[in-house]
Enzyme design. Structure first.
Site, short mmCIF file in Angstrom:
data_model
loop_
_atom_site.label_atom_id
_atom_site.label_comp_id
_atom_site.label_asym_id
_atom_site.label_seq_id
_atom_site.Cartn_x
_atom_site.Cartn_y
_atom_site.Cartn_z
N TYR A 92 1.33 -1.17 -0.28
CA TYR A 92 0.19 -0.09 -0.05
C TYR A 92 0.61 1.40 -0.15
O TYR A 92 0.72 2.35 -0.42
CB TYR A 92 -1.25 0.14 1.29
CG TYR A 92 -1.96 -1.19 0.90
CD1 TYR A 92 -3.03 -0.94 0.37
CD2 TYR A 92 -2.05 -2.24 1.79
CE1 TYR A 92 -4.37 -1.56 0.37
CE2 TYR A 92 -3.26 -3.02 1.43
CZ TYR A 92 -4.17 -2.81 0.58
OH TYR A 92 -5.25 -3.45 0.81
N CYS A 123 -6.52 -5.53 -7.27
CA CYS A 123 -6.13 -4.92 -6.04
C CYS A 123 -5.86 -5.89 -5.50
O CYS A 123 -4.64 -5.64 -4.26
CB CYS A 123 -7.14 -4.02 -5.39
SG CYS A 123 -8.73 -5.15 -5.98
N HIS A 124 -5.20 -7.12 -5.67
CA HIS A 124 -5.47 -8.08 -5.52
C HIS A 124 -3.81 -8.42 -5.35
O HIS A 124 -3.61 -9.09 -4.55
CB HIS A 124 -5.39 -9.78 -5.69
CG HIS A 124 -5.75 -10.05 -6.99
ND1 HIS A 124 -6.02 -9.34 -8.52
CD2 HIS A 124 -3.99 -10.52 -7.88
CE1 HIS A 124 -5.35 -9.66 -9.65
NE2 HIS A 124 -4.39 -10.21 -9.00
N GLU A 150 -0.77 -16.22 -9.92
CA GLU A 150 0.30 -15.56 -10.71
C GLU A 150 1.77 -15.62 -10.31
O GLU A 150 2.16 -15.27 -11.04
CB GLU A 150 0.01 -14.08 -10.43
CG GLU A 150 -1.67 -13.97 -10.89
CD GLU A 150 -2.61 -12.36 -10.76
OE1 GLU A 150 -0.81 -11.47 -10.53
OE2 GLU A 150 -3.19 -12.14 -10.73
#
Length: 167
Positions: A92, A123-124, A150
């Site tokens: 963040y 957003c993950h 991923e």
């Protein structure tokens, strides 16, 4: 607004949009309505096809038109999320620095949590500075699955041992 749902490894995924673009992609627990129909707008049809390729492991990018609804600040955060490539994560704090206002970390986190187009606006891929999983509207188990899919989970901490970070 047209809505369609398909099954994925993380449960049901709902795609909503018009010919102007996709406005929402969310994980849901209950089937709300029909699958693709002849009157399904092309961006919604493309979203389903590209998301199915992503879940099958053959797609890493998305090219359909997006049309998320949000405040100017939320739009700024969501555009910054689009710059986080497949197979990477950021904290963040890093995301906040990218938009140029390190003091807005809570507002950035809130905008991240209000992202209406999950997976595509990634957003993950935003995690804690110490490498921990943090909130995800679809549930932390889905976030973990997406990061594993991923190849970015588990994440090694970015802070030296003994240092704590809230984000």
């Amino acid at each position: 607004m047209i809505s369609t749902v398909f099954e994925s490894p993380i449960g049901l995924v709902q795609v909503m949009g018009t010919a102007e673009g996709v406005s929402a992609i969310t994980c849901i627990d209950v089937l709300p309505g029909p699958e693709l129909t002849p009157d399904t707008p092309e961006p919604v049809r493309q979203a389903v096809e590209q998301l199915q390729a992503y879940f099958a492991g053959s797609g890493q990018t998305f090219s359909f038109r997006l049309n998320p609804v949000g405040t100017a600040f939320q739009q700024t955060v969501w555009r910054a999320l689009l710059d986080i490539p497949f197979g990477t994560t950021c904290s963040y704090l890093t995301l906040t620095r990218r938009i140029g206002d390190e003091k807005a970390i809570r507002a950035v986190a809130a905008a991240n949590g209000r992202n209406p187009i999950a997976i595509v606006i990634p957003c993950h891929r935003v995690i804690g500075s110490n490498g921990s999983l943090t909130g995800y509207a679809g549930g932390l188990w889905r976030k973990q699955w997406l990061l594993e899919h991923e190849g970015t989970w588990p994440v090694k901490p970015t802070n030296p041992p003994g240092q704590l970070s809230l984000f």
